[in-house]
Design an enzyme around this catalytic site. Structure first.
Site, PDB file in Angstrom:
ATOM      1  N   ASN A  13       0.968  -1.122  -0.080  1.00  0.00           N
ATOM      2  CA  ASN A  13       0.118  -0.084   0.005  1.00  0.00           C
ATOM      3  C   ASN A  13       0.956   1.203   0.111  1.00  0.00           C
ATOM      4  OD1 ASN A  13      -1.696   1.971   0.401  1.00  0.00           O
ATOM      5  ND2 ASN A  13      -2.390   1.511   2.611  1.00  0.00           N
ATOM      6  N   LYS A  15       0.121   4.168  -0.359  1.00  0.00           N
ATOM      7  CA  LYS A  15      -0.428   5.426   0.478  1.00  0.00           C
ATOM      8  C   LYS A  15      -0.122   6.667  -0.629  1.00  0.00           C
ATOM      9  CE  LYS A  15      -0.181   3.166   4.705  1.00  0.00           C
ATOM     10  NZ  LYS A  15      -0.092   3.300   6.167  1.00  0.00           N
ATOM     11  N   HIS A  98      -9.346   1.418   4.440  1.00  0.00           N
ATOM     12  CA  HIS A  98      -8.206   1.420   5.348  1.00  0.00           C
ATOM     13  C   HIS A  98      -8.561   2.437   6.463  1.00  0.00           C
ATOM     14  CE1 HIS A  98      -4.081   2.572   6.557  1.00  0.00           C
ATOM     15  NE2 HIS A  98      -3.808   1.625   5.835  1.00  0.00           N
ATOM     16  N   GLU A 100      -6.967   4.879   7.751  1.00  0.00           N
ATOM     17  CA  GLU A 100      -6.376   6.173   7.356  1.00  0.00           C
ATOM     18  C   GLU A 100      -7.846   6.750   6.657  1.00  0.00           C
ATOM     19  OE1 GLU A 100      -2.688   5.525   5.506  1.00  0.00           O
ATOM     20  OE2 GLU A 100      -1.776   4.875   7.521  1.00  0.00           O
ATOM     21  N   GLU A 170      -5.532  -4.789  10.217  1.00  0.00           N
ATOM     22  CA  GLU A 170      -4.268  -4.118  10.701  1.00  0.00           C
ATOM     23  C   GLU A 170      -4.555  -3.317  11.932  1.00  0.00           C
ATOM     24  OE1 GLU A 170      -2.256  -2.607   6.713  1.00  0.00           O
ATOM     25  OE2 GLU A 170      -3.844  -1.234   7.076  1.00  0.00           O
ATOM     26  N   GLY A 176       2.389   2.351  10.793  1.00  0.00           N
ATOM     27  CA  GLY A 176       3.566   3.383  10.662  1.00  0.00           C
ATOM     28  C   GLY A 176       4.176   3.728  11.800  1.00  0.00           C
ATOM     29  N   SER A 216       3.470  -2.190  10.261  1.00  0.00           N
ATOM     30  CA  SER A 216       4.939  -2.223  10.515  1.00  0.00           C
ATOM     31  C   SER A 216       5.295  -3.455  10.015  1.00  0.00           C
ATOM     32  CB  SER A 216       5.293  -1.674  12.100  1.00  0.00           C
ATOM     33  OG  SER A 216       4.942  -0.356  12.095  1.00  0.00           O
ATOM     34  N   GLY A 237       2.811  -1.096   4.269  1.00  0.00           N
ATOM     35  CA  GLY A 237       2.995   0.231   3.926  1.00  0.00           C
ATOM     36  C   GLY A 237       4.416   0.673   3.688  1.00  0.00           C
ATOM     37  N   GLY A 238       4.999   1.217   4.699  1.00  0.00           N
ATOM     38  CA  GLY A 238       6.380   1.832   4.490  1.00  0.00           C
ATOM     39  C   GLY A 238       7.533   0.785   3.798  1.00  0.00           C
TER      40      GLY A 238
HETATM   41  P1  13P Z   1       3.186   0.392   7.569  1.00  0.00           P
HETATM   42  O1  13P Z   1       3.646  -0.839   7.002  1.00  0.00           O
HETATM   43  O2  13P Z   1       3.768   1.541   7.169  1.00  0.00           O
HETATM   44  O3  13P Z   1       2.882   0.202   9.153  1.00  0.00           O
HETATM   45  O4  13P Z   1       1.524   0.613   7.121  1.00  0.00           O
HETATM   46  C1  13P Z   1       0.646  -0.572   7.152  1.00  0.00           C
HETATM   47  C2  13P Z   1      -0.624  -0.089   6.362  1.00  0.00           C
HETATM   48  O5  13P Z   1      -1.341   0.607   6.854  1.00  0.00           O
HETATM   49  C3  13P Z   1      -0.794  -0.769   5.101  1.00  0.00           C
HETATM   50  O6  13P Z   1      -2.169  -0.633   4.985  1.00  0.00           O
END
Ligand code: 13P
Length: 255
Positions: A13, A15, A98, A100, A170, A176, A216, A237-238
């Site tokens: 993802n 983002k 999600h 967010e 999640e 994050g 994470s 994510g990251g």
């Molecule tokens: P991180 O892997 O950066 O923690 O993000 C997870 C996420 O929100 C994937 O949708």
């Protein structure tokens, strides 16, 4: 993961990251690294990167998706993108619900359900996100929250449509933050989702459902998380923004 029943899917993802040239460069770098993957590989990119990502990934084992969509087919919804617009481009997946989107853009269980039904109707595969906040966890409400979010999002989804859905657990406190859930916490959350789906659709359908963990997840903890019987992949994510890190997670899921 239970390899007898399910295959793993690792999805990135991105983002709100990467311009088109950056997107192309990253996919070109990832492609050879994941070419032999024994799991599904998906990249969910910003809308503006979709066409670039689709052409960079063409002919490879990487599938491309978006990170949200509206529930109407078209109309006066300034700034929104419809499921049909995504399928016309060739996108195969969409992330919905999600945290967010729920936290910053007003998504609710109800709107997530509307988006999900419209996305399935249009032929998209959905990665449905559920997860509890830290205070919900501390108040002992994790089970209740996951079960409520999954049940609400799946309202009106038929048993046959379920095969086009991946659920991603999640925990919001792990996104994050660098604070990964322990393997046991990830396994428990995923098991709650599976039990919820079993209550709605029966055990067999629940056993066939791919349930990812996200929050994470990285090369150094992926193997341990994926060793949990109910963790069938990851939503990253990251670590999905760096080719080597993402590929290492794909490798961990391919074992
Ligand atoms: P991180 O892997 O950066 O923690 O993000 C997870 C996420 O929100 C994937 O949708």
């Amino acid at each position: 993961m239970n390899p007898n029943k399910r295959s793993a899917v690792i999805a990135g993802n991105w983002k709100m990251n990467l311009t088109r040239p950056q997107a192309k460069a990253l996919i070109e770098e990832i492609k050879p690294l994941v070419a032999g993957a024994a799991c599904g590989v998906v990249l969910c990119v910003p809308y503006t990167d979709l066409e670039t990502a689709l052409s960079a990934a063409a002919g490879s084992n990487i599938k491309i998706g978006a990170q949200n969509c509206h529930w109407e087919e078209s109309g006066a919804f300034t700034g929104e993108i419809s499921p049909a617009m995504l399928t016309e481009l060739g996108a195969e997946y969409v992330i919905l619900g999600h945290s967010e989107r729920r936290q910053y853009f007003g998504d609710t269980d109800e709107t997530v359900n509307k988006r999900l039904l419209a996305a399935l109707e249009a032929g998209l595969k959905v990665i449905l996100c559920v997860g509890e906040t830290l205070s919900q966890r501390e108040e002992g409400k994790t089970r209740e929250v996951l079960s409520r979010q999954a049940t609400a999002a799946l309202a009106g989804v038929t048993a046959s449509q379920l095969s086009n859905i991946i659920v991603a657990y999640e925990p919001i406190w792990a996104i994050g933050t660098g604070k990964t859930a322990t393997a046991a916490q990830a396994g428990e959350g995923n098991a709650v989702v599976r039990a919820t789906v079993a209550a709605l659709y029966g055990g067999e359908a629940a056993e066939a459902l791919t349930i990812q963990y996200g929050g994470s997840m990285k090369a150094s903890n992926a193997a341990e998380l994926l060793a949990q019987p109910d963790v069938d992949g990851g939503l990253i994510g990251g670590a999905s923004l760096k080719a080597a890190d993402f590929a290492a997670i794909v490798q961990a899921a391919s074992r």
